[in-house]
Design a protein around this motif. Sequence first.
Motif, short mmCIF file in Angstrom:
data_model
loop_
_atom_site.label_atom_id
_atom_site.label_comp_id
_atom_site.label_asym_id
_atom_site.label_seq_id
_atom_site.Cartn_x
_atom_site.Cartn_y
_atom_site.Cartn_z
N ARG A 108 -9.96 11.66 7.45
CA ARG A 108 -10.58 12.58 6.49
C ARG A 108 -11.50 13.58 7.20
O ARG A 108 -11.50 14.78 6.92
N LEU A 109 -12.29 13.06 8.14
CA LEU A 109 -13.20 13.94 8.87
C LEU A 109 -12.42 14.94 9.72
O LEU A 109 -12.79 16.11 9.83
N SER A 110 -11.32 14.52 10.32
CA SER A 110 -10.50 15.42 11.13
C SER A 110 -9.89 16.52 10.27
O SER A 110 -9.80 17.67 10.68
N ALA A 111 -9.46 16.14 9.07
CA ALA A 111 -8.87 17.13 8.16
C ALA A 111 -9.90 18.17 7.75
O ALA A 111 -9.62 19.38 7.71
N ILE A 112 -11.12 17.72 7.44
CA ILE A 112 -12.20 18.64 7.05
C ILE A 112 -12.58 19.54 8.21
O ILE A 112 -12.69 20.77 8.05
N ARG A 113 -12.78 18.96 9.38
CA ARG A 113 -13.15 19.75 10.56
C ARG A 113 -12.08 20.77 10.90
O ARG A 113 -12.38 21.94 11.19
N GLY A 114 -10.81 20.35 10.84
CA GLY A 114 -9.72 21.26 11.19
C GLY A 114 -9.60 22.44 10.25
O GLY A 114 -9.25 23.55 10.68
N PHE A 115 -9.90 22.23 8.98
CA PHE A 115 -9.77 23.32 8.01
C PHE A 115 -11.00 24.21 7.98
O PHE A 115 -10.91 25.44 8.03
N VAL A 116 -12.18 23.59 7.91
CA VAL A 116 -13.42 24.36 7.71
C VAL A 116 -13.98 24.91 9.02
O VAL A 116 -14.38 26.07 9.09
N LEU A 117 -14.04 24.08 10.04
CA LEU A 117 -14.71 24.46 11.28
C LEU A 117 -13.77 25.14 12.26
O LEU A 117 -14.10 26.18 12.83
N GLU A 118 -12.60 24.57 12.47
CA GLU A 118 -11.70 25.07 13.52
C GLU A 118 -10.63 26.01 12.99
O GLU A 118 -9.92 26.64 13.79
N LYS A 119 -10.46 26.09 11.68
CA LYS A 119 -9.48 27.01 11.06
C LYS A 119 -8.09 26.84 11.68
O LYS A 119 -7.39 27.81 11.96
N GLU A 120 -7.67 25.59 11.87
CA GLU A 120 -6.44 25.35 12.61
C GLU A 120 -5.20 25.18 11.73
O GLU A 120 -4.09 25.11 12.24
N TYR A 121 -5.37 25.09 10.41
CA TYR A 121 -4.18 24.99 9.56
C TYR A 121 -4.42 25.66 8.22
O TYR A 121 -5.54 25.83 7.76
N LYS A 122 -3.31 26.05 7.60
CA LYS A 122 -3.32 26.66 6.27
C LYS A 122 -3.03 25.59 5.23
O LYS A 122 -2.36 24.59 5.51
N LEU A 123 -3.52 25.80 4.02
CA LEU A 123 -3.24 24.87 2.93
C LEU A 123 -1.76 24.93 2.57
O LEU A 123 -1.14 25.99 2.59
N GLU A 124 -1.21 23.76 2.26
CA GLU A 124 0.19 23.71 1.85
C GLU A 124 0.43 22.49 0.97
O GLU A 124 -0.35 21.55 0.97
N SER A 125 1.49 22.57 0.18
CA SER A 125 1.91 21.45 -0.68
C SER A 125 0.82 21.00 -1.64
O SER A 125 0.71 19.80 -1.94
N LEU A 126 0.00 21.94 -2.13
CA LEU A 126 -1.04 21.58 -3.10
C LEU A 126 -0.39 21.24 -4.44
O LEU A 126 0.66 21.77 -4.80
N GLU A 127 -1.04 20.38 -5.21
CA GLU A 127 -0.47 19.93 -6.48
C GLU A 127 -1.02 20.72 -7.67
O GLU A 127 -0.30 20.95 -8.64
N PHE A 128 -2.30 21.09 -7.61
CA PHE A 128 -2.93 21.76 -8.76
C PHE A 128 -3.33 23.20 -8.45
O PHE A 128 -3.19 24.07 -9.30
N LEU A 129 -3.85 23.44 -7.25
CA LEU A 129 -4.32 24.79 -6.89
C LEU A 129 -3.25 25.50 -6.06
O LEU A 129 -3.48 25.95 -4.95
N LYS A 130 -2.06 25.59 -6.63
CA LYS A 130 -0.92 26.11 -5.89
C LYS A 130 -1.11 27.55 -5.43
O LYS A 130 -0.51 27.99 -4.45
#
Length: 404
Positions: A108-130
């Motif tokens: 969970r911490l790696s996912a948060i760090r990768g998205f918010v701090l390191e900007k290393e991935y884009k959101l995908e396969s969302l269920e509600f906020l498509k």
Amino acid sequence: MNDIDETIKQELGADGSNSGVEEEVFAPYPFDTGKISISNRKISLSNVIRRLGRGLIHAASIQRRENLWDDGRKSRLIESIMLKIPLPLFYAAETKDDQLFIVDGLQRLSAIRGFVLEKEYKLESLEFLKELDGKYFDEIPEQMQIRISETELDFAVIGSDSPPEVQRNIFKRLNTGGLPLTDQEIRNALYFGPVTELLEKLVDTNEFKTAIDNSVKDSRMAAQELVLRSFAFMVFDISEYKKDDEMDSFLSDTMQLINRAIEPKAYSKYNNPLSVNRNATRNFDDSLKKEFLAAMERATQLFENCAFRITTPIKRDWGKQRAPVNKSLFELWTVILAKMTESDFEKLKKNKSLLHKKLDAEFDSNNSMLRNCIGKDSLKISGIKGRYEIVNKIVQQVLMEDNS
């Protein structure tokens, strides 16, 4: 791995299947419950990110391994935060200088760090906020950025005043996700540094993989614990193992020592109780690696694909299933072979069939002292001393046979 004797109970890998390492049973001593110090804290995600950036929160590559989640699963975690869905507890240990070592919650911490701090991935396969699919953190609406930053994460923090052995025991009990954490996963989280990098490198070497015949899964650090256990008895004398069933503390002390030996200034805070003066100037990173890899090559030459098991090549010739790797045999043979002179090893290799016969005779005996020393008594002082005495005696008998 389908040729391994599955009747012997083994430790489990991350997927719940056998790891290829024989399970070791021990009965740890109870600890003083008055020394337990646990606090529940809420820490804002923005504060967590700030601490990560400053190196005040540490998350080693532990149990489920960092970045095992694909981007879809990471994205759905971020989606949960944006939807204000509470996340499970994070478990951490606190040092006296207010640093946090994450023991459970790495993915969970790696996912948060990768998205918010390191900007290393884009959101995908969302269920509600498509509508946010395909967007980086800086591209999502400011309202959602603020919501993420202000999210409060729940931490269970083991206080720095709790003794290390108490901390480790508590983490075994506090973990709530899937399989309980293994001892090595906890040790890697609490003492990660140069030693964890060294362990990870060594289990990925051809020498190690060949010696174990690619039969050990390291998804829950079973292989890294094998290497660490060898290091412990390569660095310290057997006499420094002073209490039955205290292997966890012995290995934890070894990790701290190696960290301190490789980077003295960074790890000067460790107060290692073991006597280490004779190792003060040793180049651990280089010498331990060389000795270990040499021992792996020698083990392969002596035992082929049966190294570190109660099955020798002779038994394999009889059609018997190969036993899983035994921790005590791995540690024992690695230490013996690492210390052996080249001339003695060549003699031993020349007479390896005799070595196999003597070992088989010991393993197959109804009253086998060696089986006890690597089995039910493997973590006792008597078992540790006993196995070295027995195997060293067998080795000397084989070497004397060569000289006769």
